[in-house]
Design a protein around this motif. Structure first.
Motif, PDB file in Angstrom:
ATOM      1  N   ASP A 146    -151.849  34.929-108.551  1.00  0.00           N
ATOM      2  CA  ASP A 146    -152.702  35.445-107.479  1.00  0.00           C
ATOM      3  C   ASP A 146    -153.800  36.301-108.110  1.00  0.00           C
ATOM      4  OD1 ASP A 146    -153.882  36.930-105.438  1.00  0.00           O
ATOM      5  OD2 ASP A 146    -151.991  37.331-104.416  1.00  0.00           O
ATOM      6  N   SER A 147    -155.049  35.882-107.961  1.00  0.00           N
ATOM      7  CA  SER A 147    -156.181  36.558-108.615  1.00  0.00           C
ATOM      8  C   SER A 147    -156.399  37.983-108.113  1.00  0.00           C
ATOM      9  CB  SER A 147    -157.458  35.745-108.432  1.00  0.00           C
ATOM     10  OG  SER A 147    -157.808  35.685-107.064  1.00  0.00           O
ATOM     11  N   THR A 148    -155.850  38.334-106.958  1.00  0.00           N
ATOM     12  CA  THR A 148    -156.054  39.672-106.405  1.00  0.00           C
ATOM     13  C   THR A 148    -154.972  40.654-106.850  1.00  0.00           C
ATOM     14  OG1 THR A 148    -154.801  39.217-104.379  1.00  0.00           O
ATOM     15  CG2 THR A 148    -157.162  38.692-104.362  1.00  0.00           C
TER      16      THR A 148
END
Length: 180
Positions: A146-148
């Protein structure tokens, strides 16, 4: 650094001077079982768990914990190669049943939500990193963090690591103490 020498568990051959290129690939840094399986005592493993090289289920009083082995590539900065880890990921029971049902289907393409289930050396608390598990037919699924999510593993997945760092990680995993 010079190339890396290793004995391949997959093909059984000795590889000398590998540089990560397509012609001389580095070994994938694999893990035999998910950490929750390794945390079980011998009796619990026999009574409550089933595992192969790609699938694992642990029966708990509250339900089942399901795991699949996947690929997590970290790009090498400025190059077209990557360092590949072979960690385990936990997915939901429904996702696991769907994955197993389509295990031998060369056209199966599905995404599942997952959580890393292998502590990767060099990262603090990587088991907290949420990932997408992307099936790729008969190949092991690809993991995309998850890039966040704020974690060094996520940064390395999206920004890459240096060749020197990749070679150091491979060499540390090939040390005899790392395999015991």
């Amino acid at each position: 650094m010079t190339g890396i020498d290793y004995d391949c568990a997959y093909c059984g051959e000795h590889h000398q001077g590998t540089d990560g290129s397509q012609a001389d690939p580095w070994p994938a840094l694999g893990f035999r079982r998910p950490d929750p399986y390794l945390d079980l005592n011998t009796r619990s493993r026999r009574m409550s768990a089933q595992a192969t090289d790609d699938l694992c289920v642990i029966e708990r009083g509250t339900g089942s914990d399901c795991f699949v082995r996947a690929i997590l590539p970290l790009p090498i900065i400025g190059e077209t190669i990557s360092l590949e880890y072979g960690p385990w990921v936990q997915i939901g029971v429904g996702s696991y049943l769907d994955y197993v049902e389509h295990y031998d289907d060369p056209h199966h393409a599905q995404d599942y939500a997952g959580q890393l289930a292998t502590a990767l050396p060099g990262y603090t608390n990587p088991l907290s990193v949420p990932v997408q598990v992307i099936t790729r037919g008969e190949m092991r699924p690809l993991l995309v963090p998850d890039s966040t999510f704020g974690h060094p593993l996520v940064r390395d997945f999206y920004d890459g690591i240096t060749r020197t760092e990749a070679e150091l990680r491979i060499r540390s995993m090939l040390l005899p103490a790392a395999s015991t």
